[in-house]
Enzyme design. Structure first.
Site, PDB file in Angstrom:
ATOM      1  N   PRO A 145       0.094  11.922  -1.908  1.00 32.66           N
ATOM      2  CG  PRO A 145      -0.501  13.013   0.067  1.00 32.66           C
ATOM      3  CD  PRO A 145       0.677  12.603  -0.761  1.00 32.66           C
ATOM      4  CD  GLU A 146      -2.214  10.120  -7.552  1.00 32.55           C
ATOM      5  OE1 GLU A 146      -3.040  10.245  -8.460  1.00 32.55           O
ATOM      6  OE2 GLU A 146      -1.474   9.122  -7.439  1.00 32.55           O
TER       7      GLU A 146
ATOM      8  NE  ARG B 262       9.868   8.518   3.014  1.00 29.81           N
ATOM      9  CZ  ARG B 262       9.720   7.845   1.887  1.00 29.81           C
ATOM     10  NH1 ARG B 262       9.319   8.456   0.796  1.00 29.81           N
ATOM     11  NH2 ARG B 262       9.996   6.567   1.843  1.00 29.81           N
TER      12      ARG B 262
END
Ligand SMILES: [Zn+2]
Length: 286
Positions: free
Chosen positions: A10-11, A118
């Site tokens: 995500p940015e 993850r």
């Protein structure tokens, strides 16, 4: 869930989307309970100390710095980085799903669940958020009023790397990653391999404006979802339908119709139009 390894981090627009939702959902709530289910998430602290420090605290603000969420709780700040697959969901405290790493139980019996398959996501707690090791070095916030082409020029001064590489470096501008770097360079008609020292003030002005435009557009569409990004309400973003070049290899450029190309730059896929984004003559062709 990760279709052919295409998960991306995500940015700024994705984190800002989550921030806005959380701000309206958890502000002024008290943390009745804090449970670290995966010590790796809080590796800078002892899980018990982390829990104790947050327990009972009132949430006074939900802010963001670059790609980091900053949950202010009275005298401390809880910094969260979602990395590739971290998600934050607000739901019943008892509704714990697989891969939940942290549980922040609020005084309305809902809980903020940090779920991360993850396990690259991280959480830190600090009194001094501005100087903290993970955010202290970040470049300017591109959506702050004070951000202009000069602030970008200062950060690029004396450097000779490709502009795409410089934009991925969080010390240049905070919050830009692979998606919005490609989109901003396309909008500013700058070839991603252009060395930063060859960017003229008009080009820097165009790039600054494009950075702001693509990030604001990303926020307006609740972020970009390729595989894992979800808002805190569990919905995907819509911005993927508004991208011009990112992951459009072989498709026609929306501006001139020439096929979008893909190269690898700084180990990252880079998408651009070789017609709209001309390579400066001093850059050798392979
Ligand atoms: Zn084009």
């Amino acid at each position: 869930m990760w279709t052919n390894g295409l998960a991306i981090m995500p940015e700024l627009p994705e984190v800002e989307t989550i921030r806005r939702e959380l701000h309206s959902q958890i502000l002024r709530r008290r943390l009745n309970n804090v449970t670290v289910l995966d010590p790796r998430l809080v590796q800078a602290s002892q899980p018990k100390a982390f829990e104790t420090r947050l327990m009972g605290a009132l949430i006074t603000n939900v802010a963001r710095r670059g790609k980091y969420l900053m949950i202010n709780v009275e005298s401390d700040v809880l910094i969260l980085h979602l990395m590739m697959s971290g998600r934050l969901h607000l739901r019943a405290r008892t509704d714990i799903r697989p891969h939940t790493r942290l549980l922040l139980t609020l005084d309305d019996d809902q809980a903020l669940h940090f779920v991360d398959v993850r396990r690259f996501g991280r959480a830190w707690i600090t009194e001094e958020a501005h100087s903290h090791e993970v955010v202290g070095h970040l470049g300017p916030e591109p959506l702050d009023a004070g951000f202009d082409w000069r602030s970008l020029a200062i950060r690029l001064r004396g450097r000779h790397v490709a502009i795409k590489t410089a934009l991925l470096d969080q010390r240049t501008v905070a919050g830009i990653g692979n998606i919005y770097a490609d989109e901003a360079l396309f909008a500013a008609r700058i070839h991603p391999e252009t060395p930063v020292n060859l960017l003229s003030p008009p080009k820097l002005r165009a790039l600054t404006a494009s950075i702001v435009t693509v990030l604001e557009s990303g926020i307006a569409h609740q972020g970009t979802t390729f595989s894992t990004f979800e808002t805190s309400e569990g919905s995907p973003g819509n911005n993927q339908g508004h991208l011009k070049v990112f992951r459009k290899t072989g498709q026609p450029c929306p501006s001139c119709g020439k096929n979008i190309r893909r190269i690898v730059l700084a180990q990252r896929s880079t998408h651009y139009c070789s017609n709209c984004q001309r390579k400066p003559r001093t850059v050798s062709t392979k």
